[in-house]
Design an enzyme around this catalytic site. Structure first.
Site, PDB file in Angstrom:
ATOM      1  CG  ASP A  24      -1.896  -1.156   1.232  1.00 28.84           C
ATOM      2  OD1 ASP A  24      -2.230  -1.657   0.150  1.00 28.84           O
ATOM      3  OD2 ASP A  24      -2.301  -1.572   2.333  1.00 28.84           O
ATOM      4  CD  GLU A  33      -9.601  -1.996  -2.259  1.00 31.61           C
ATOM      5  OE1 GLU A  33     -10.761  -2.273  -1.923  1.00 31.61           O
ATOM      6  OE2 GLU A  33      -8.597  -2.595  -1.832  1.00 31.61           O
TER       7      GLU A  33
END
Length: 513
Positions: A40, A196
């Site tokens: 991430d 997302e």
């Protein structure tokens, strides 16, 4: 060492630490810059410095921040969150917080202050801030949860937070006050099915919205002249061509590079970097000669910077733990020490029914392609019922442990814990067998291409005996830790009290093939 181009001979002279060297010493690099679980990613540039924020889940301290001068050579600056708070699960209560906790941070900089937006699972979004990336960091909590938040400072001073969740794809834009302390308005600006991991940036009058599409393991980019659209979307890359969650960062010379994570098996999710060029105001990953893919090897974005890497081996002589170490959850600080026996890490037996639920397991990331972790330990402090040693933490956790016995002797055993939907399952691979020497070398070899680990021990540091056969190395976001397999030093006692394990040193190296 002064900054300069490092040749191969100079690289060879650097003390061994990481088992993977991205910087090839000839002006090129190989992906990934860090061959370990740094998922991430969000990367920004501040002057000549690059900063990289990454997910850490339940590990404490939490939320890793790294620094580089060239996007290739990275070192750990700090962890923003000394102890995770807001939930008893961070203290291994109410089921623990494996697979949850802290993830998908958004890193930005404005007017001398660093900001990180992050949403701990089950809690409202937090905005952390610090003048110095080393900290201290403070935070405020917003009044709602923003999944995978994307913090964005516009040219006119407006502050926004974009959010979307892959089970839907509706992208909401929250407006924040100038002080970045509260949400003042919200509106839906776009729908991108399955999107997302949003990132927002601006270039040449266009807003660019990058989104991960986890169902496709792909990355998309959308652009618009205004934040309310209309937006147009193009596919970028995917895990077959480089990765599926990331965005872009600009270079001091005006060029651009991309950063993107890719699912990479048991090592976890690694972050790649890639040259990016522009065609009709659309970013294109790769080079004009090889567009649409992240190169395995390329010229370094910035030349002449010195070699750097996170630490890994440790002799525990410093007054604080090395930057590479984290705990499996918040530790019980009274049960570990670097001062009770100077030069050693003392792990007092922590409470826990078995390894998966034990407090104070000290971990650092496994490294691909192959890594050997070796701990020299003194077991004379063990008491009856103590289970202390070295191994792996992941979907399958294998622990080579020394066990304290009621008659004052010590025995060696190997146990494997598999986390399943019906709870952890413990398999004893090797029944306890007596060892004579209180001083032992415990070794864990991780072979990520083969997807197995092997554990062994020695009483003299030269002749090693393997125990328990091979153990699977596996990444599983549904069970396990949602992380790459980690090296784990542990000491626990199901009765809740006991003695201690002294760790003289931990050494990371590359095992011979």
């Amino acid at each position: 060492m002064t900054p300069g181009v490092l040749g191969l001979a100079a690289l060879a002279g650097v003390a061994s630490a990481q088992v993977w060297r991205s910087d090839r010493g000839d002006g090129t690099y190989a992906n990934p810059p860090l061959n370990a679980d740094y998922p991430d990613p969000d990367i920004i540039r501040v002057g000549r410095d690059f900063y990289f924020a990454s997910t850490t889940f339940a590990n404490a301290p939490g939320l890793t921040l790294l620094h580089s001068r060239d996007l290739v050579n990275w070192d750990i600056v700090s962890h923003l969150i000394p102890r995770l708070d807001g939930s008893a699960t961070f203290d291994l209560q109410d089921g623990g917080s494996y697979r949850h906790g802290i993830y998908a941070p958004s890193l930005r900089y404005r007017d001398g202050t660093f900001y990180v937006a992050v949403t701990p699972v089950g809690q409202n979004t937090r905005i952390y801030r610090a003048r110095d990336p080393k900290g201290p960091w403070t935070h405020v909590a917003l009044d709602r949860q923003a999944f995978d938040p994307a913090l964005f400072f516009d040219d006119d001073g407006a502050v926004y937070l974009a959010t979307s969740i892959g089970s839907d794809g509706t992208i909401t834009l929250h407006t924040l006050d100038h002080d970045v302390t509260r949400i003042t308005a919200s509106r839906v600006i776009y729908y991108n099915k399955g999107a997302e991991g949003s990132k927002l940036l601006k270039r040449n009058g266009y807003y660019y919205l990058f989104n991960a599409l986890p169902g496709k393991l792909a990355l998309s980019v959308s652009r618009a002249r205004a934040l309310d659209g209309p937006w147009e979307t193009r596919a970028q890359i995917d895990d077959t061509t480089g990765g599926h969650q990331g965005a872009l960062v600009d270079l001091p010379d005006g060029g651009w590079y991309g950063f993107v994570m890719r699912d990479s098996g048991a090592i976890g999710r690694v972050t790649n970097i890639s040259p990016v060029f522009w065609r009709d105001d659309w970013p294109v990953w790769g080079t004009p000669d090889a567009p649409g893919r992240v190169p395995d090897r390329a010229r370094k974005p910035i030349q002449g910077q010195r070699f750097a890497e996170p630490p890994s081996s440790d002799d525990f002589a410093a007054p604080t733990l090395g930057r590479q170490w984290q705990w499996n959850h918040n530790p019980l600080d009274r049960l570990w020490s670097l001062t009770e026996r100077p030069g050693f890490l003392r792990l007092h037996a922590a409470p826990g029914a078995h390894f998966w639920w034990a407090r104070n397991t000290l971990v650092q990331k496994g490294q691909a392609p192959r890594a050997r972790g070796e701990a020299l330990v003194d077991t004379r402090g063990l008491r009856p019922g103590d289970v202390c040693g070295l191994g792996t933490l992941g979907k399958y956790s294998a622990q080579l442990s020394v066990v304290g016995r009621a008659d004052g002797t010590r025995a060696l055993t190997m146990r494997v814990t598999e986390d399943r939907t019906d709870g952890p399952h413990v398999e004893v691979r090797v029944p306890a067998q007596r060892v004579a020497s209180p001083r032992l070398w415990l070794r864990t070899d991780m072979d990520f291409p083969a997807k197995v680990a092997r554990l062994s021990y020695s009483e003299d540091g030269r002749r090693f005996t393997a125990l328990g056969g091979t153990v699977p190395l596996m990444f599983d976001w549904r069970t396990g830790t949602f992380q790459g397999v980690q090296f784990a030093l542990s000491c626990y006692n199901p009765a809740g009290t006991g003695g201690w394990l002294d760790v003289d040193r931990f050494t990371l190296s590359t095992p011979p093939q």
